[in-house]
Design a protein around this motif. Sequence first.
Motif, PDB file in Angstrom:
ATOM      1  N   ILE A 132      64.174  57.554  47.402  1.00  0.00           N
ATOM      2  CA  ILE A 132      65.222  58.558  47.214  1.00  0.00           C
ATOM      3  C   ILE A 132      64.604  59.939  47.014  1.00  0.00           C
ATOM      4  O   ILE A 132      65.068  60.931  47.572  1.00  0.00           O
ATOM      5  CB  ILE A 132      66.112  58.179  46.020  1.00  0.00           C
ATOM      6  N   GLY A 133      63.530  59.986  46.228  1.00  0.00           N
ATOM      7  CA  GLY A 133      62.854  61.262  45.989  1.00  0.00           C
ATOM      8  C   GLY A 133      62.279  61.852  47.261  1.00  0.00           C
ATOM      9  O   GLY A 133      62.392  63.056  47.514  1.00  0.00           O
ATOM     10  N   ARG A 140      70.539  64.569  57.617  1.00  0.00           N
ATOM     11  CA  ARG A 140      71.099  63.753  56.526  1.00  0.00           C
ATOM     12  C   ARG A 140      71.697  62.462  57.083  1.00  0.00           C
ATOM     13  O   ARG A 140      71.579  61.401  56.462  1.00  0.00           O
ATOM     14  CB  ARG A 140      72.164  64.559  55.778  1.00  0.00           C
ATOM     15  N   ARG A 154      70.888  70.362  59.102  1.00  0.00           N
ATOM     16  CA  ARG A 154      70.978  69.730  57.787  1.00  0.00           C
ATOM     17  C   ARG A 154      71.833  68.465  57.859  1.00  0.00           C
ATOM     18  O   ARG A 154      71.438  67.401  57.396  1.00  0.00           O
ATOM     19  CB  ARG A 154      71.555  70.698  56.759  1.00  0.00           C
ATOM     20  N   TYR A 193      59.128  69.146  47.076  1.00  0.00           N
ATOM     21  CA  TYR A 193      59.922  70.091  46.292  1.00  0.00           C
ATOM     22  C   TYR A 193      59.149  71.385  46.041  1.00  0.00           C
ATOM     23  O   TYR A 193      59.728  72.478  46.060  1.00  0.00           O
ATOM     24  CB  TYR A 193      60.342  69.463  44.964  1.00  0.00           C
ATOM     25  N   ASN A 226      63.318  61.199  50.360  1.00  0.00           N
ATOM     26  CA  ASN A 226      64.444  61.609  51.198  1.00  0.00           C
ATOM     27  C   ASN A 226      64.962  62.988  50.786  1.00  0.00           C
ATOM     28  O   ASN A 226      65.153  63.881  51.613  1.00  0.00           O
ATOM     29  CB  ASN A 226      65.579  60.587  51.107  1.00  0.00           C
ATOM     30  N   ARG A 227      65.196  63.138  49.498  1.00  0.00           N
ATOM     31  CA  ARG A 227      65.749  64.401  49.008  1.00  0.00           C
ATOM     32  C   ARG A 227      64.733  65.524  49.107  1.00  0.00           C
ATOM     33  O   ARG A 227      65.073  66.670  49.422  1.00  0.00           O
ATOM     34  CB  ARG A 227      66.221  64.224  47.570  1.00  0.00           C
ATOM     35  N   GLY A 228      63.462  65.209  48.825  1.00  0.00           N
ATOM     36  CA  GLY A 228      62.421  66.225  48.889  1.00  0.00           C
ATOM     37  C   GLY A 228      62.208  66.739  50.302  1.00  0.00           C
ATOM     38  O   GLY A 228      62.077  67.945  50.531  1.00  0.00           O
ATOM     39  N   CYS A 229      62.170  65.808  51.273  1.00  0.00           N
ATOM     40  CA  CYS A 229      62.031  66.216  52.674  1.00  0.00           C
ATOM     41  C   CYS A 229      63.226  67.052  53.105  1.00  0.00           C
ATOM     42  O   CYS A 229      63.070  68.095  53.752  1.00  0.00           O
ATOM     43  CB  CYS A 229      61.892  64.990  53.573  1.00  0.00           C
ATOM     44  N   TYR A 230      64.411  66.598  52.748  1.00  0.00           N
ATOM     45  CA  TYR A 230      65.615  67.349  53.101  1.00  0.00           C
ATOM     46  C   TYR A 230      65.541  68.768  52.536  1.00  0.00           C
ATOM     47  O   TYR A 230      65.846  69.745  53.230  1.00  0.00           O
ATOM     48  CB  TYR A 230      66.849  66.634  52.549  1.00  0.00           C
ATOM     49  N   ASP A 231      65.089  68.885  51.299  1.00  0.00           N
ATOM     50  CA  ASP A 231      65.009  70.189  50.649  1.00  0.00           C
ATOM     51  C   ASP A 231      63.971  71.073  51.322  1.00  0.00           C
ATOM     52  O   ASP A 231      64.208  72.260  51.569  1.00  0.00           O
ATOM     53  CB  ASP A 231      64.669  69.980  49.168  1.00  0.00           C
ATOM     54  N   GLN A 264      68.915  60.055  57.648  1.00  0.00           N
ATOM     55  CA  GLN A 264      68.356  59.522  56.414  1.00  0.00           C
ATOM     56  C   GLN A 264      69.129  58.297  55.913  1.00  0.00           C
ATOM     57  O   GLN A 264      68.559  57.415  55.273  1.00  0.00           O
ATOM     58  CB  GLN A 264      68.348  60.598  55.328  1.00  0.00           C
TER      59      GLN A 264
END
Length: 254
Positions: free
Chosen positions: A77-78, A221, A217, A31, A80-85, A224
């Motif tokens: 989950i963190g 996703r 993106r 992040y 996954n979302r952090g890498c995506y971001d 993931q």
Amino acid sequence: MGVSTSAPEAGIAVVTVDFPPVNALPVRGWYDLAGAMRAAGSDPKVRCVVLTAAGRGFNAGVDIKEMQRTEGHDALIGANRGCYDAFAAVYDCEVPVVAAVHGFCLGGGIGLVGNADAIVASDDATFGLPELDRGALGAATHLARLVPQHLMRALYYTSRTATAQELHQHGSVWRVVPRDQLHDTAMELAREIAAKDGWLIRLAKAAINGIDPVDVRRSYRFEQGFTFEANLSGVADRVRDTFGTGSTGREQKA
């Protein structure tokens, strides 16, 4: 330690990642990197961003130890979302991003450089997705931007790596240089980009992203979802514990 931003020359921002010993980023680190990339790209004085790293290698992916010591799925989950971001922040950066890669570029590192606009690498750099050895899936979307489809599949299934020189031959790495020349070479390319009109270079970045044949993106996703499925089924834990030699759930039931 962490993510820092500097402005060594007019028009150029350098975002540096430093998470010893191997730049395996914790959730917070992904992040922080995303935030640094967005801030640099939105600065009207910046016309090019150089993404680089300190230490032994460019990036070793996510911090698996953080996942192993965290109860439940919060760390997964963190991550996954952090890498995506972070990957999206590199791709969506308002100005071109030059990745300066040395040593190992693995897992999440592929997501970063695969979304960069240009890559300069040292002659000791290696690129790969050891995800299947770590009980994970993902970033094939980005590896497919670096090598042809069939090579991507072979590298993905085997967890093997490709050298910087091999990627240069495929046209995805701009230049391969000795490590002590990496910074100067990346800055040379960034300087040439930053010499363009700031408004026009932003329009060019938006235009090129707009004609991409794959929505990176959405594609990432989708991948993931299979990573999370592997964790819920227990396969991921078994593979992580044996680093790639664990049997699959289907084999266990046979």
